[in-house]
Design an enzyme around this catalytic site. Sequence first.
Site, PDB file in Angstrom:
ATOM      1  N   SER A 126      -6.626   0.714  -7.414  1.00  0.00           N
ATOM      2  CA  SER A 126      -6.674   1.372  -6.105  1.00  0.00           C
ATOM      3  C   SER A 126      -5.318   1.862  -5.625  1.00  0.00           C
ATOM      4  CB  SER A 126      -7.274   0.425  -5.061  1.00  0.00           C
ATOM      5  OG  SER A 126      -8.572   0.048  -5.428  1.00  0.00           O
ATOM      6  N   HIS A 177      -3.047  -0.269  -0.959  1.00  0.00           N
ATOM      7  CA  HIS A 177      -3.627   1.023  -0.592  1.00  0.00           C
ATOM      8  C   HIS A 177      -2.654   1.851   0.251  1.00  0.00           C
ATOM      9  CE1 HIS A 177      -8.192   0.135  -1.254  1.00  0.00           C
ATOM     10  NE2 HIS A 177      -7.443  -0.344  -2.226  1.00  0.00           N
TER      11      HIS A 177
END
Length: 199
Positions: A126, A177
């Site tokens: 991610s 993230h």
Amino acid sequence: MFVRTESFSQFIRFYPIISIIVFIHLVLYGMTILPLVPHLWVYEQLAGVNLYIFNGEWWRLFTPIFVHMGFAHFLFNSFSLVLFGPALERFLGKFWFVTVYLGTGIIANIATYLFKPLTYSHVGASGAIFGLFGLYLAMVIFHKHMLTRQNKQIILPIVVIGLIMTFVQSGINLTAHVVGLLAGVAIGWVLLPRLKRTF
């Protein structure tokens, strides 16, 4: 831009880097479910465990990018890469695509090490995928001439939705993230003017 019309063989030929990365995802995920390999071996050896990194296992800043916890995690990140990566692999070229993808993923994992407790562990692509989102966002913010208006209208909602999901879902590495996204924006701001290309 994000619509895939290639056959399987065409995709592999046109986007070899993404194909290799997804293949690595598949192999490592397969190793977590096959009875021939001890169930937790992949996670024990490759996960980003902050305590182990502190004790000198620096490869764990790199290897978590390719490891996933469960089928849904593997499928979502691999699908995201297949959907959003090809345009950038074609635009940046193989060298710069690999550099941006791995660079933002490692930066996200370094931030996870620095800002999360030593007991924290993580896996997943991610941070690197958000790095790609950040590169797209850099085009929207700093290099508007590189994108058509239609592509801008596609990219902004994708980034916004990705960030919203980051904050509302449980079990998400928020640090990876956000830092991956910011790293992508910063790299895009510096790198993109040198390429002198447009989508």
